[in-house]
Design a protein around this motif. Structure first.
Motif, short mmCIF file in Angstrom:
data_model
loop_
_atom_site.label_atom_id
_atom_site.label_comp_id
_atom_site.label_asym_id
_atom_site.label_seq_id
_atom_site.Cartn_x
_atom_site.Cartn_y
_atom_site.Cartn_z
N MET A 258 0.82 -1.21 0.00
CA MET A 258 0.00 0.00 0.00
C MET A 258 0.86 1.27 0.00
O MET A 258 0.31 2.37 0.05
CB MET A 258 -0.91 -0.01 1.22
N ASP A 259 2.16 1.14 -0.05
CA ASP A 259 3.03 2.30 0.11
C ASP A 259 2.68 3.43 -0.84
O ASP A 259 2.59 4.60 -0.44
CB ASP A 259 4.50 1.90 -0.07
N ASN A 260 2.48 3.13 -2.11
CA ASN A 260 2.13 4.16 -3.08
C ASN A 260 0.66 4.54 -3.01
O ASN A 260 0.29 5.70 -3.22
CB ASN A 260 2.48 3.69 -4.50
N ALA A 261 -0.18 3.57 -2.68
CA ALA A 261 -1.62 3.83 -2.64
C ALA A 261 -1.98 4.85 -1.56
O ALA A 261 -2.90 5.65 -1.74
CB ALA A 261 -2.38 2.52 -2.41
N TRP A 262 -1.28 4.82 -0.44
CA TRP A 262 -1.59 5.77 0.64
C TRP A 262 -1.47 7.21 0.16
O TRP A 262 -2.14 8.11 0.69
CB TRP A 262 -0.68 5.55 1.84
N GLU A 263 -0.60 7.46 -0.80
CA GLU A 263 -0.39 8.82 -1.28
C GLU A 263 -1.62 9.39 -1.98
O GLU A 263 -1.73 10.60 -2.17
CB GLU A 263 0.82 8.86 -2.22
N THR A 264 -2.55 8.53 -2.36
CA THR A 264 -3.76 8.99 -3.06
C THR A 264 -4.92 9.23 -2.09
O THR A 264 -5.99 9.67 -2.53
CB THR A 264 -4.20 7.96 -4.11
N ILE A 265 -4.74 8.94 -0.81
CA ILE A 265 -5.86 8.99 0.14
C ILE A 265 -5.72 10.19 1.09
O ILE A 265 -4.68 10.38 1.71
CB ILE A 265 -5.92 7.69 0.97
N ASP A 266 -6.78 10.99 1.19
CA ASP A 266 -6.82 12.10 2.15
C ASP A 266 -7.44 11.69 3.48
O ASP A 266 -7.04 12.17 4.53
CB ASP A 266 -7.64 13.26 1.58
N VAL A 267 -8.44 10.83 3.42
CA VAL A 267 -9.11 10.36 4.63
C VAL A 267 -9.52 8.90 4.39
O VAL A 267 -9.92 8.54 3.28
CB VAL A 267 -10.34 11.24 4.97
#
Length: 363
Positions: A258-267
């Motif tokens: 999820m390392d890169n995926a977290w960068e797309t999430i604000d909440v």
């Protein structure tokens, strides 16, 4: 053709983290974080996979990427035909100091091997109970057997009060934990305010199954058409969700990392019907991503409502909480993000939890 991954060299007195893993979820994340934490504390540790699945499961990729020692049990006792005899022979040959089991199958097998062993040098058997939901069918029987043989373990850990109440033996309530990443999302709220034009990215991370309630996340997405919703994970409800999803919801499928995926999430939204203490909540908060969660499991212990995140009292309240967060000023959003991160550092980081585990190993 996938190459065969050879087990790294074994040494005596290792802690073996025993798990039966075919998919990737909270238990696998916990085991990886535990292995990394123990290794950081100079405790020789190895993940032992009870079954060698084909194709190799996602956890093998992560263990390899992170250089965590691991072996398949069949490679440690190749002339044996079942998990019980394989584990018994592997213990006799390699002499681990502890067998720390995760999941009902690994726990049952290791406890029965302990019961059958007459060796004075047999390792200490530890079980961690992760499952908070009520299982059905054959899994119910295995779960029942695992819980009611807890007296065979040298020590039992649980990750929530609800799970603790299901175990009829003495247990230690243990916070789940997560390594603290260097980069966080907290500094990006103000930087991205103009670029985003106040369009936020709302995330769901988890198995697409009834207890995780991804259907509730779809309902949220429909109600907030001006914002983007991202669903990370796979499971039995995926096809139904794909048919029902609105245009502003993207299903990204299973993520090895999820390392890169977290960068797309604000909440992050955790709308679960049942939970212990989900690793996704810890991973998000450690990165300064606030969490809006159902009032289940130990999430109310982790999240202080409207301070470091939100606790929704029911399904309808999930929308109320999301609307409230969206309406916050960017400065207040950043303040909540910083509080979320500090909560993990102070209570749910390896430096806060690993010493407790090591103390129980030696007890």
């Amino acid at each position: 053709m996938m190459s065969v991954i050879k087990p790294s060299t074994l040494i005596p007195n290792e802690v073996w983290l025993l798990i039966d893993s075919q998919t990737f979820g909270g238990i696998e994340t916990h085991v990886i974080e535990l292995a990394l934490g123990l290794l950081k504390y100079q405790c020789e540790t190895r993940v032992v996979l009870l079954t060698k699945f084909a194709p190799l499961p996602p956890i093998v990729t992560r263990l390899t990427e992170l250089d965590i020692p691991f072996s398949h049990l069949s490679e440690l006792a190749s002339n044996q035909t079942n998990a019980l005899s394989q584990l018994k022979q592997a213990i006799g040959h390699y002499n681990p100091s502890h067998i720390h089991a995760h999941g009902y199958k690994a726990s049952i097998v290791s406890k029965f091997v302990k019961l059958a062993s007459i060796s004075s040098s047999k390792p200490r058997q530890i079980s961690t109970y992760h499952a908070g939901e009520a299982p059905k069918g054959k899994v119910w029987l295995y779960d029942f057997l695992d819980r009611y043989t807890g007296f065979l373990s040298n020590h039992c850990f649980v990750v929530s009060n609800k799970i603790q109440n299901k175990i009829p033996w003495q247990t230690t309530l243990l916070n789940n934990f997560i390594a603290i990443p260097e980069s966080t999302a907290t500094s990006e709220y103000l930087d991205n305010e103009v670029n985003r034009d106040k369009i936020y990215h709302v995330g769901f991370v988890g198995r697409l199954s009834h207890e995780k309630a991804p259907d509730r996340f779809v309902t949220l997405a429909r109600s907030q058409a001006n914002h983007h919703f991202h669903l990370f994970g796979d499971g039995p409800e995926r096809q139904t969700l794909e048919q029902a999803k609105p245009d502003n919801l993207t299903l990204h499928g299973h993520q090895t990392s999820m390392d890169n995926a977290w960068e797309t999430i604000d909440v992050l939204v955790i709308p679960s019907r049942y939970e212990g203490l989900p690793m996704a909540a810890l991973e998000a908060m450690a990165r300064g991503i606030p969490v809006i969660a159902s009032k289940v499991g130990n999430l109310p212990k982790l999240i202080n409502h409207q301070d470091n995140g939100y606790i929704a009292q029911d399904e309808a309240d999930l929308l109320t909480c999301l609307v409230d967060w969206i309406a916050l000023s960017e400065q207040k959003k950043m303040g909540m993000a910083e509080k979320a991160r500090n909560t993990i550092i102070e209570q749910y980081s390896p430096q806060a939890v690993i010493p407790q585990i090591l103390a129980c190993y030696g007890a």
